[in-house]
Design an enzyme around this catalytic site. Structure first.
Site, short mmCIF file in Angstrom:
data_model
loop_
_atom_site.label_atom_id
_atom_site.label_comp_id
_atom_site.label_asym_id
_atom_site.label_seq_id
_atom_site.Cartn_x
_atom_site.Cartn_y
_atom_site.Cartn_z
N ALA A 18 28.12 14.44 33.42
CA ALA A 18 28.60 13.05 33.39
C ALA A 18 29.65 12.89 32.30
CB ALA A 18 27.44 12.11 33.11
N HIS A 64 33.88 10.96 22.29
CA HIS A 64 33.29 12.30 22.19
C HIS A 64 34.41 13.31 22.03
CE1 HIS A 64 29.35 10.89 23.72
NE2 HIS A 64 30.10 10.01 24.37
N LYS A 119 23.38 6.27 16.28
CA LYS A 119 23.47 6.14 17.74
C LYS A 119 22.09 6.37 18.35
CE LYS A 119 25.23 5.97 21.91
NZ LYS A 119 26.20 6.82 22.59
N HIS A 153 22.98 3.45 23.58
CA HIS A 153 23.19 3.82 24.98
C HIS A 153 22.15 3.01 25.74
CE1 HIS A 153 24.30 6.62 28.34
NE2 HIS A 153 23.23 6.01 28.81
N ASN A 201 26.43 13.52 19.76
CA ASN A 201 25.57 14.26 20.71
C ASN A 201 26.06 15.68 20.93
OD1 ASN A 201 27.82 13.24 22.15
ND2 ASN A 201 26.70 13.20 24.09
N LEU A 258 28.11 8.22 32.78
CA LEU A 258 26.90 7.44 32.57
C LEU A 258 27.13 6.43 31.44
CD1 LEU A 258 24.16 10.20 32.89
CD2 LEU A 258 24.52 8.26 34.43
N HIS A 302 34.48 17.33 29.59
CA HIS A 302 33.69 18.43 30.17
C HIS A 302 34.68 19.33 30.91
CE1 HIS A 302 29.63 16.76 29.51
NE2 HIS A 302 30.17 15.59 29.78
N ASP A 330 34.70 5.95 25.41
CA ASP A 330 33.67 6.90 25.85
C ASP A 330 34.31 8.12 26.52
OD1 ASP A 330 31.13 7.96 26.06
OD2 ASP A 330 30.66 6.93 27.92
N ARG A 379 33.40 16.64 20.91
CA ARG A 379 32.72 17.95 20.94
C ARG A 379 32.99 18.75 19.66
NH1 ARG A 379 30.20 15.26 24.82
NH2 ARG A 379 31.19 15.37 26.85
O1 DOR Z 1 29.24 9.94 30.88
C1 DOR Z 1 28.82 10.14 29.75
N1 DOR Z 1 29.17 11.26 29.07
N2 DOR Z 1 27.98 9.27 29.20
C2 DOR Z 1 27.37 9.51 28.04
O2 DOR Z 1 26.61 8.68 27.61
C3 DOR Z 1 27.58 10.78 27.32
C4 DOR Z 1 28.85 11.39 27.69
C5 DOR Z 1 28.98 12.83 27.25
O3 DOR Z 1 28.68 13.13 26.09
O4 DOR Z 1 29.42 13.64 28.04
ZN ZN Z 2 29.44 8.17 25.01
#
Ligand code: DOR
Ligand code: ZN
Length: 352
Positions: free
Chosen positions: A272, A19, A104, A141, A45, A228, A260, A256, A21
């Site tokens: 998460a 990820h 995905k 997922h 996402n 997660l 954040h 992964d 962003r």
């Molecule tokens: O911990 C996670 N963060 N699991 C995910 O599936 C998504 C990810 C996120 O985009 O922050």
């Molecule tokens: Zn992920």
């Protein structure tokens, strides 16, 4: 290779689940990944999610603009699309033609920005049929979302109620079971019958190889170890480490890494995601070394991913050295900061 070396040379790895962003923060996280990896599967996402080829192309241009700002010329983002109840078979074929690497599947409500995800896979059968036909991988997922299923059981229940029926219905569909966290998932992928075809694989994160669920509650709540699917019991960590270091080509690297900002993790309802990108390769080296299997790292990190995706392996080499790296308490993230995995601690291996 001896199993207690102080230096290892590897074909440059790729990150098959990442990820980064968008907007201001992207440049900061991209720099960490591009320092170590040649390519990465970019998760879709965003808010709003990347659901069409046109949105993915626009996102790719923004990524390329940031790479240019960073002066990076040798990193390739591999774009993915976010599957929804409304994804059409036409969009799948268009994606294939446009060089999109995968779709995905986020079950609606499973994780960060998954509200637009799939409510019932039956709505997606036409799209999935097209994926199977054109050889487009589906990245999953793997957690059910119903509130009455215990959070620690959601992956195991997903295998029985979603994944196995899906594979029965679409036996030639290429599936990556992302960020597996349980022995059930590791054994399912290891033992899945594929009639000799390359139809199932799994990615494994550094945090799930190095920590169990106690790490979320060590002396108090540890939001930076919360991701997660959530960390599980020690027996699951051990099974994942065994799978990753087994030399089985169905298991490969996907961090992964999920940035954040500090304030959104250290909150009453914290997000998460673990930020492992800062020294992801050092974390994986530590995990492999812990079971005397550093000789299996190159396959996991550099060979099995491209082989599954039918992409060429990288030719460049990198070196990891047994050199302790201090991990900062915080790193810049646009106008905010981020707390990396292992903040304030050390990692035993670093990229030379
Ligand atoms: O911990 C996670 N963060 N699991 C995910 O599936 C998504 C990810 C996120 O985009 O922050
Ligand atoms: Zn992920």
């Amino acid at each position: 290779m001896s199993n207690s070396p102080t230096k290892i040379e590897l074909t440059q790895p790729d990150d098959w689940h990442l990820h980064i962003r968008d907007g201001e923060v992207m440049k900061d996280v991209l720099a960490d990944t591009a320092r170590q990896f040649a390519r990465a599967i970019i998760m879709p996402n965003l808010k709003p999610p990347v659901t069409t080829v046109d949105l993915a192309k626009a996102y790719q241009s923004r990524i390329e603009a940031n790479l240019k700002l960073l002066g990076v010329t040798d990193f390739k983002p591999l774009m993915t699309l976010y599957l929804t109840d409304n994804t059409s078979a036409d969009e799948v074929r268009k994606a294939k033609d446009a060089g999109i690497a995968a779709f995905k599947l986020y079950p609606a409500g499973a994780t960060t920005n998954s509200d637009a995800g799939v409510s019932d896979l039956k709505h997606c059968y036409a799209a999935i049929e097209a994926m199977q036909a054109v050889g487009m991988p589906l990245l999953v997922h793997g957690e059910v979302t119903s509130a009455d299923i215990d959070i620690f059981d959601r992956e195991a229940v997903f295998i029985d109620t979603v994944l196995e029926p899906l594979r029965k219905q679409f036996p030639d569909l290429k599936i990556v079971f992302e960020h597996i966290t349980t022995k059930q998932a590791a054994h399912y992928v290891r033992d899945a019958a594929t009639a000799g075809k390359n139809t199932i694989a799994a990615t494994i994160t550094p945090q799930h190889l190095l920590m169990n669920r106690n790490a979320i509650f060590a002396g108090g709540i540890r939001p930076h170890n919360y991701c997660l699917p959530v960390l599980k019991r020690e027996e699951h960590r051990v099974a994942l480490l065994k799978a990753a270091t087994s030399g089985n080509s169905r298991f490969f690297l996907g961090t992964d890494s999920a940035p954040h900002a500090k304030g959104t993790k250290e909150a009453a309802c914290g997000c998460a995601g673990c930020y492992s990108a800062f020294n992801a390769l050092g974390l994986y080296a530590e995990a492999f070394e812990s079971v005397g299997k550093l000789d299996k790292l190159e396959g996991f990190a550099s060979f099995f991913g491209p082989d599954f995706y039918s992409l060429p392996r990288n030719s460049k080499k990198i070196t990891l050295a047994k050199q302790t790296q201090n991990i900062p308490m915080e790193l810049p993230l646009g106008d905010a900061t981020i707390v990396p995995l292992r903040a304030g601690e050390t990692i035993a291996w670093s990229l030379v």
